[in-house]
Design an enzyme around this catalytic site. Structure first.
Site, short mmCIF file in Angstrom:
data_model
loop_
_atom_site.label_atom_id
_atom_site.label_comp_id
_atom_site.label_asym_id
_atom_site.label_seq_id
_atom_site.Cartn_x
_atom_site.Cartn_y
_atom_site.Cartn_z
N SER A 163 -4.92 -4.20 2.00
CA SER A 163 -5.60 -5.49 1.97
C SER A 163 -5.74 -6.03 0.55
O SER A 163 -6.20 -5.32 -0.34
CB SER A 163 -7.02 -5.35 2.54
OG SER A 163 -6.97 -4.91 3.86
N HIS A 195 -2.70 -10.01 5.08
CA HIS A 195 -1.54 -9.20 5.50
C HIS A 195 -0.51 -10.13 6.12
O HIS A 195 -0.70 -10.60 7.24
CB HIS A 195 -1.96 -8.16 6.54
CG HIS A 195 -2.90 -7.12 6.02
ND1 HIS A 195 -2.48 -5.90 5.55
CD2 HIS A 195 -4.24 -7.13 5.88
CE1 HIS A 195 -3.51 -5.20 5.15
NE2 HIS A 195 -4.59 -5.92 5.34
N HIS A 248 -3.52 -2.77 11.84
CA HIS A 248 -4.72 -1.93 11.97
C HIS A 248 -5.06 -1.72 13.44
O HIS A 248 -4.86 -2.62 14.26
CB HIS A 248 -5.92 -2.62 11.29
CG HIS A 248 -5.71 -2.90 9.84
ND1 HIS A 248 -5.09 -4.04 9.39
CD2 HIS A 248 -6.04 -2.19 8.74
CE1 HIS A 248 -5.05 -4.02 8.07
NE2 HIS A 248 -5.61 -2.91 7.65
N TYR A 266 -7.95 -1.81 14.53
CA TYR A 266 -9.04 -2.74 14.87
C TYR A 266 -8.53 -4.11 15.32
O TYR A 266 -9.27 -4.90 15.89
CB TYR A 266 -10.06 -2.89 13.72
CG TYR A 266 -9.56 -3.54 12.45
CD1 TYR A 266 -9.22 -4.88 12.40
CD2 TYR A 266 -9.46 -2.80 11.28
CE1 TYR A 266 -8.77 -5.48 11.23
CE2 TYR A 266 -9.02 -3.37 10.09
CZ TYR A 266 -8.68 -4.72 10.09
OH TYR A 266 -8.24 -5.30 8.93
N GLU A 267 -7.24 -4.39 15.07
CA GLU A 267 -6.66 -5.65 15.56
C GLU A 267 -6.22 -5.52 17.01
O GLU A 267 -5.75 -6.49 17.61
CB GLU A 267 -5.43 -6.02 14.72
CG GLU A 267 -5.73 -6.34 13.28
CD GLU A 267 -4.45 -6.44 12.47
OE1 GLU A 267 -3.92 -7.56 12.36
OE2 GLU A 267 -3.98 -5.41 11.96
N ALA A 277 -7.62 -0.60 0.50
CA ALA A 277 -8.94 -0.93 -0.05
C ALA A 277 -9.97 -0.05 0.65
O ALA A 277 -9.86 0.19 1.85
CB ALA A 277 -9.25 -2.40 0.19
N MET A 333 -10.39 1.68 6.91
CA MET A 333 -9.98 1.48 8.31
C MET A 333 -8.47 1.57 8.50
O MET A 333 -7.93 1.04 9.47
CB MET A 333 -10.46 0.09 8.78
CG MET A 333 -11.94 -0.17 8.59
SD MET A 333 -12.34 -1.89 8.92
CE MET A 333 -14.04 -1.96 8.34
N SER A 334 -7.77 2.25 7.59
CA SER A 334 -6.30 2.25 7.68
C SER A 334 -5.74 3.57 7.18
O SER A 334 -6.47 4.54 6.99
CB SER A 334 -5.75 1.11 6.82
OG SER A 334 -5.98 1.37 5.45
N ASN A 391 -15.84 -2.02 -3.10
CA ASN A 391 -17.29 -2.23 -2.93
C ASN A 391 -17.97 -0.88 -2.81
O ASN A 391 -17.32 0.11 -2.47
CB ASN A 391 -17.55 -3.04 -1.65
CG ASN A 391 -16.92 -2.38 -0.42
OD1 ASN A 391 -15.72 -2.48 -0.17
ND2 ASN A 391 -17.74 -1.67 0.33
N HIS A 400 -15.62 -9.37 4.12
CA HIS A 400 -14.18 -9.15 3.99
C HIS A 400 -13.65 -9.93 2.79
O HIS A 400 -12.75 -9.45 2.08
CB HIS A 400 -13.49 -9.60 5.29
CG HIS A 400 -12.03 -9.27 5.34
ND1 HIS A 400 -11.55 -7.99 5.23
CD2 HIS A 400 -10.93 -10.06 5.48
CE1 HIS A 400 -10.22 -8.01 5.30
NE2 HIS A 400 -9.82 -9.25 5.44
N1 HPA Z 1 -15.88 0.15 4.79
C1 HPA Z 1 -14.74 0.25 5.52
N2 HPA Z 1 -13.59 -0.24 5.10
C2 HPA Z 1 -13.56 -0.81 3.90
C3 HPA Z 1 -14.69 -0.95 3.09
C4 HPA Z 1 -15.92 -0.43 3.57
O1 HPA Z 1 -16.98 -0.50 2.91
N3 HPA Z 1 -14.31 -1.60 1.95
C5 HPA Z 1 -12.98 -1.83 2.07
N4 HPA Z 1 -12.51 -1.37 3.24
#
Ligand code: HPA
Length: 283
Positions: A35, A66, A88, A90-91, A118, A216-217, A240, A252
């Site tokens: 991402s 993406h 992903h 989640y999609e 990320a 998440m990947s 973050n 996001h």
């Molecule tokens: N949690 C899950 N996935 C992420 C995060 C997070 O804090 N930051 C970037 N991808």
């Protein structure tokens, strides 16, 4: 679920042949951009690219940040292929769809992979702007790409993961980071389904379980590639602090913005690393 038919070996073979016909030689390294890191493909000399839409059987990504493009060319003198447009779970994609692009590259002869993503930082040193070299992972996605009807051409289903992330490639990444003064550490990646961010209680639990960062990947691709015996290095940009570790809500947009800010340093790191990976392979 998107599309009902399983993306099997025959489909991957067709897509691999399609790409191989366009390549001058086999790329030495496959790079997956996470991402906000898509712009890194601009780094290539003698660049070529093709949309996922034009490649037989390739799924089309939908997540913001993406786009769905295979790039190939020379990265600091090394022929590489870049996948921009990660899929992903989640999609709503199935694991076989998420892993399809890396399986296609592997099937086309690519032997080394650098996966980027990320992540949210959990460990004390995992501060925004720093990087994590994956040493290991915890798979909390509730899915495994190797489950289901066995396809022996994609490797054994009972895959050893005691060294999922190649120790030699990790050492090269550490050395290059030291030389460039890239702020990084090695740590354990907790892979969750998403797409909601975690609760503070979940982050406390993940920390207690040994996670240094969360995302998440990446893990579906790692499992598929390790079954195929490919060498994998995974690098995360910490975008973050994870939920509950700062007082601000996560968005996001912030994740994408922070990843974009890190892309230049990650590119510089790969400039050094990519030729070293190839050298290490020919020793
Ligand atoms: N949690 C899950 N996935 C992420 C995060 C997070 O804090 N930051 C970037 N991808």
């Amino acid at each position: 679920m998107r599309s009902s038919s399983t993306l099997g070996f025959a489909e991957a073979e067709k897509a691999a042949r399609f790409l191989a016909r366009r390549w001058k030689g086999t790329p030495r390294i496959g790079i997956v951009l996470g991402s906000g890191l898509g712009g890194m493909a601009e780094q290539l000399a003698e660049p070529h690219r093709i949309s996922y839409r034009a490649i037989p059987h390739f799924p089309i990504p939908t997540a913001a940040g993406h786009t769905g493009m295979v790039h190939w060319g020379q990265w600091n003198g090394v022929p590489v292929a870049i996948l921009e447009g990660r899929l992903h779970l989640y999609e709503g994609w199935r694991p076989d769809q998420v892993a399809f692009p890396v399986r296609v590259l592997a099937q086309a002869g690519v032997r080394h992979f650098v996966l980027t993503c990320a992540v949210g930082g959990i460990a004390r040193q995992a501060v925004p702007g720093s990087f994590m070299i994956f040493s290991d992972h915890l798979n909390f996605q509730g899915a495994n790409v190797l489950a289901g009807v066995e396809e022996v051409r994609w490797g054994p289903r009972f895959v050893d993961l005691s060294e999922a992330y190649d120790p030699g490639l990790r050492a090269l990444a550490r050395q290059a980071a030291r030389r460039l003064k890239v702020r990084c550490f090695e740590g354990v990646y907790a892979c969750v389904l998403g797409p909601s961010y975690e609760t503070p209680a979940e982050i406390r639990a993940l920390r207690w379980l040994g996670a240094d960062a969360v995302g998440m990947s990446t893990v579906p691709e790692v499992l598929a590639l390790r079954a195929l015996g490919r060498r994998v290095l995974a690098l995360a940009t910490i975008t973050n602090r994870a939920a509950g570790l700062v007082m601000r809500p996560l968005t996001h947009e912030e994740v994408i913005r922070r990843a974009r800010e890190s892309a230049r340093r990650l590119t510089g790191w790969l400039d050094v690393l990519v030729p070293r990976i190839v050298e290490s392979a020919s020793r």
